[in-house]
Design a protein around this motif. Structure first.
Motif, mmCIF file in Angstrom:
data_model
loop_
_atom_site.group_PDB
_atom_site.id
_atom_site.type_symbol
_atom_site.label_atom_id
_atom_site.label_comp_id
_atom_site.label_asym_id
_atom_site.label_seq_id
_atom_site.Cartn_x
_atom_site.Cartn_y
_atom_site.Cartn_z
ATOM 1 N N VAL A 116 36.376 35.180 43.442
ATOM 2 C CA VAL A 116 35.200 35.199 42.572
ATOM 3 C C VAL A 116 34.873 33.757 42.203
ATOM 4 N N ARG A 131 37.143 39.816 50.148
ATOM 5 C CA ARG A 131 35.856 39.973 49.483
ATOM 6 C C ARG A 131 35.540 38.717 48.682
ATOM 7 N N ASN A 176 32.652 37.196 45.952
ATOM 8 C CA ASN A 176 31.491 37.418 45.092
ATOM 9 C C ASN A 176 31.337 36.268 44.105
ATOM 10 N N ILE A 218 29.841 35.379 40.037
ATOM 11 C CA ILE A 218 29.352 35.889 38.767
ATOM 12 C C ILE A 218 28.512 34.791 38.138
ATOM 13 N N LEU A 236 35.730 42.767 39.571
ATOM 14 C CA LEU A 236 35.406 42.364 40.940
ATOM 15 C C LEU A 236 36.665 42.095 41.766
ATOM 16 N N GLY A 285 36.301 47.052 42.437
ATOM 17 C CA GLY A 285 35.263 46.289 43.126
ATOM 18 C C GLY A 285 35.445 46.249 44.631
ATOM 19 N N ILE A 342 32.390 45.811 47.018
ATOM 20 C CA ILE A 342 31.418 44.786 46.627
ATOM 21 C C ILE A 342 31.818 43.456 47.253
ATOM 22 N N THR A 343 30.934 42.883 48.048
ATOM 23 C CA THR A 343 31.170 41.555 48.595
ATOM 24 C C THR A 343 29.837 40.874 48.909
ATOM 25 N N GLN A 382 27.950 39.323 46.823
ATOM 26 C CA GLN A 382 26.971 39.570 45.770
ATOM 27 C C GLN A 382 27.060 38.545 44.643
ATOM 28 N N ILE A 388 26.563 38.627 40.655
ATOM 29 C CA ILE A 388 26.429 39.526 39.514
ATOM 30 C C ILE A 388 26.077 38.707 38.281
#
Length: 254
Positions: A138, A181, A183, A185, A231, A236, A239-240, A242, A244
């Motif tokens: 993340v 993954r 992501n 934030i 995440l 999570g 979810i990848t 993305q 947020i």
């Protein structure tokens, strides 16, 4: 037990994230630069709650030290958790940097690039061999990318955070073959000590921010930490790639 690395874990969002992840049963390696006491406080709180955490010093703006840091991580994983990989990385460490475009100096710009983007890019690259397949990353971006302030003042800062968003999306593609993954934030205004305690210095501006936020208050580090932990967790898992936004609906519809 998995192990998560949280950069900038001595205060604010990083500290809250380290505490939240540890509360979910994960081991934590947290980094700090100037705030050694804050790092010790984070570790002490985690240990008092029955968790395990190790602080390591890291200057995100000095990539020449990344190989030695990666070696420290490898040694710590083996000594503390009898592991040769970690399971998640939170690229949170950074700095504030509000200034209008016409006033931004080359020195300010280069510092922001070195810490916010270049440091994140090459630290992740250096740590990647130690990140387990099926893990997660993340990256902490900013709502200054997703919501443009009418008053401006964040051109260089937001441009670097925008680069983090783009990096996130490309990493999600390139690391998919390892089922990692990735992501980002994008926190909105969050009550931390960033930018030399800006929220304390300019407390009179907080009510205006709250008026522009659908949920009617300033964000707290715990609000952001909960989303990051989600995440990274199995919640999570689908979810990848993305971004947020976690801003309480700041300037939504305005």
């Amino acid at each position: 037990m998995g192990v998560t690395i949280v950069t900038g874990g001595s205060s604010g969002i990083g500290q809250a994230t380290a505490l939240e992840i540890a509360a979910r049963g994960e081991g934590v390696i947290l980094t700090y630069n100037g705030n050694a006491q804050g790092a010790r406080d984070t570790v002490a709180t985690i240990e008092a709650r029955g968790g395990t955490a190790v602080p390591l010093r890291l200057d995100l703006g000095d990539a020449t030290r990344f190989p030695a840091f990666a070696a420290q991580v490898e040694e710590t994983l083996a000594a503390v958790w009898q592991a040769d990989t970690f399971t998640a990385l939170v690229n949170n460490a950074g700095m504030g940097g509000g200034s209008r475009f016409v006033d931004t100096t080359e020195e300010q710009f280069d510092t922001l690039v070195r810490v916010l983007f270049r440091g994140t890019f090459f630290l992740t690259q250096r740590l990647l061999p130690l990140l387990a397949d099926g893990g997660a990353i993340v990256n902490v971006a900013s709502a200054s990318v997703t919501t443009i302030e009418r008053g401006g003042g964040y051109a260089a800062y937001a441009a670097n955070k925008g680069a983090i968003v783009t990096l996130t999306q490309y990493l999600a593609v390139e690391l998919a073959e390892r089922r990692i993954r990735v992501n980002a934030i994008a926190p909105g205004s969050t009550r931390t000590l960033i930018a030399d305690n800006a929220f304390g210095k300019y407390a009179h501006l907080v009510p205006e921010i709250e008026k522009k936020t659908l949920l009617g208050r300033l964000g707290e580090p715990d609000d952001i930490a909960a989303v990051i932990a989600m995440l990274l967790s199995s919640d999570g898992r689908w979810i990848t790639g993305q971004v947020i936004e976690a801003s309480g609906g700041y300037q939504f519809g305005i």
